[in-house]
Design a protein around this motif. Sequence first.
Motif, PDB file in Angstrom:
ATOM      1  N   PHE A 130       0.369  -6.297   2.715  1.00 22.29           N
ATOM      2  CA  PHE A 130       0.801  -4.908   2.510  1.00 22.29           C
ATOM      3  C   PHE A 130       2.174  -4.873   1.853  1.00 22.29           C
ATOM      4  O   PHE A 130       2.388  -4.140   0.878  1.00 22.29           O
ATOM      5  CB  PHE A 130       0.815  -4.191   3.859  1.00 22.29           C
ATOM      6  CG  PHE A 130       1.375  -2.798   3.811  1.00 22.29           C
ATOM      7  CD1 PHE A 130       0.609  -1.747   3.341  1.00 22.29           C
ATOM      8  CD2 PHE A 130       2.667  -2.534   4.247  1.00 22.29           C
ATOM      9  CE1 PHE A 130       1.121  -0.451   3.298  1.00 22.29           C
ATOM     10  CE2 PHE A 130       3.182  -1.249   4.216  1.00 22.29           C
ATOM     11  CZ  PHE A 130       2.414  -0.207   3.740  1.00 22.29           C
ATOM     12  N   SER A 147      -7.336  -5.505   4.034  1.00 23.22           N
ATOM     13  CA  SER A 147      -8.529  -4.877   4.608  1.00 23.22           C
ATOM     14  C   SER A 147      -9.377  -5.887   5.364  1.00 23.22           C
ATOM     15  O   SER A 147      -9.975  -5.553   6.390  1.00 23.22           O
ATOM     16  CB  SER A 147      -9.356  -4.210   3.509  1.00 23.22           C
ATOM     17  OG  SER A 147      -9.894  -5.170   2.618  1.00 23.22           O
ATOM     18  N   VAL A 150      -7.655  -6.336   8.763  1.00 21.96           N
ATOM     19  CA  VAL A 150      -7.903  -5.185   9.637  1.00 21.96           C
ATOM     20  C   VAL A 150      -9.353  -5.191  10.103  1.00 21.96           C
ATOM     21  O   VAL A 150      -9.649  -4.874  11.268  1.00 21.96           O
ATOM     22  CB  VAL A 150      -7.560  -3.868   8.918  1.00 21.96           C
ATOM     23  CG1 VAL A 150      -7.940  -2.672   9.774  1.00 21.96           C
ATOM     24  CG2 VAL A 150      -6.070  -3.817   8.583  1.00 21.96           C
ATOM     25  N   TRP A 167      -4.003   3.213   6.743  1.00 25.48           N
ATOM     26  CA  TRP A 167      -3.507   2.121   5.909  1.00 25.48           C
ATOM     27  C   TRP A 167      -3.492   2.512   4.442  1.00 25.48           C
ATOM     28  O   TRP A 167      -2.566   2.173   3.700  1.00 25.48           O
ATOM     29  CB  TRP A 167      -4.378   0.879   6.115  1.00 25.48           C
ATOM     30  CG  TRP A 167      -3.665  -0.396   5.837  1.00 25.48           C
ATOM     31  CD1 TRP A 167      -3.633  -1.086   4.670  1.00 25.48           C
ATOM     32  CD2 TRP A 167      -2.847  -1.134   6.752  1.00 25.48           C
ATOM     33  NE1 TRP A 167      -2.860  -2.215   4.800  1.00 25.48           N
ATOM     34  CE2 TRP A 167      -2.367  -2.266   6.063  1.00 25.48           C
ATOM     35  CE3 TRP A 167      -2.485  -0.946   8.082  1.00 25.48           C
ATOM     36  CZ2 TRP A 167      -1.543  -3.204   6.666  1.00 25.48           C
ATOM     37  CZ3 TRP A 167      -1.667  -1.880   8.687  1.00 25.48           C
ATOM     38  CH2 TRP A 167      -1.202  -2.987   7.982  1.00 25.48           C
ATOM     39  N   GLU A 171      -0.445   2.407   1.725  1.00 25.26           N
ATOM     40  CA  GLU A 171      -0.500   1.711   0.445  1.00 25.26           C
ATOM     41  C   GLU A 171      -0.095   2.630  -0.704  1.00 25.26           C
ATOM     42  O   GLU A 171       0.531   2.180  -1.668  1.00 25.26           O
ATOM     43  CB  GLU A 171      -1.903   1.147   0.217  1.00 25.26           C
ATOM     44  CG  GLU A 171      -2.226  -0.045   1.125  1.00 25.26           C
ATOM     45  CD  GLU A 171      -3.506  -0.735   0.725  1.00 25.26           C
ATOM     46  OE1 GLU A 171      -4.284  -0.144  -0.038  1.00 25.26           O
ATOM     47  OE2 GLU A 171      -3.729  -1.867   1.187  1.00 25.26           O
TER      48      GLU A 171
END
Length: 339
Positions: A130, A147, A150, A167, A171
């Motif tokens: 991230f 991703s 997560v 999220w 981003e």
Amino acid sequence: MHPVVRSFRAAFVEGRFVPLLAAFGMTGMRLALFYTGGMPLIASIGDNYVWEPVAHLFNRPQVSLAASTLSVFLIAWILSLLNNRFNLIRSRSHLPFTAPLFLLSLHPYFLVMSGDYMAVIFVLLAFFPFLESYQKPDAYLCSFRASILVAVASLFQIYALMLLPLWWVGERSMRGSQSRSFASSLFGLFLVYVTLFSIYWLLDDIPRFVRPFLQFVSFSAPEIPRFSVLEWGGVFFVALFFISNMVLSTKIYSRDKALTLSLMQFMVFLIVFLLLLQIVYWKETFFFLLLSLTLASYLNAYFYSRTILRNHIYVGYGMLSLMLLLYLSHLLPSMVSLL
């Protein structure tokens, strides 16, 4: 610099042996809770894919305590590594390591090993791609990695899937809207779950694949805990502590570099929505509360690493005393009942 601030920084922020002393101190706190009150009987009624088959390995209280303690140290290490790698706090500070150790050792609930710990660890790992994506013109690989992490977290705690929409908001704040990044994050999620679906399809157990998703419709209103007056006072002041620090820290990180500013704003955004989700799923899981406490520990670490005002330090000492009193209320319940 005021002597109070200087002594605080020497004792808690920049001291050479602070991490070692904190590690021994927090281990002692957890052991004291365990040997005085035992392991609390906390069972997660939520369904998941990976944790449920291996949960029996942690049935022994000693094993559960050892695993949860190791998880807390791993969480603290990841936060410290994240801070050092991206130079988020532009000064020497051990608080990103010691703050989560302290906060995640105050209550007997944190002694129990659960899939929540594993999910939090993978969510924290997702912060690395991230932050790497910051201002990259084409950051679809970073979105793909985040991703996947997560999605793996959701295998231990299905409620982690609810972080993905949050999220994507984060981003956008890091680099703006990018359609390829959004598509790659969806592909990462699809890759994890299509692999999982294939396994259950081969086992001819499709209902088992669908069952965890039913947890999302299991809403529950929170029940008012039966706390003593002292415990309610501790909860109130701890909540006030975090809220005030989040508000006061905005004046500090708003003048920091853009990467730190974006991360702090995203963490505050996450904490607010995590606490709202915890209210909605109060009886189902404490994952949202655990993750919000972990993120709040970093916010507080940042604030007390950067502040140079003695009034802030006085407030910190006062709240530290109240949190220790809250810890003693679980360590010495017979004494607290007299109060």
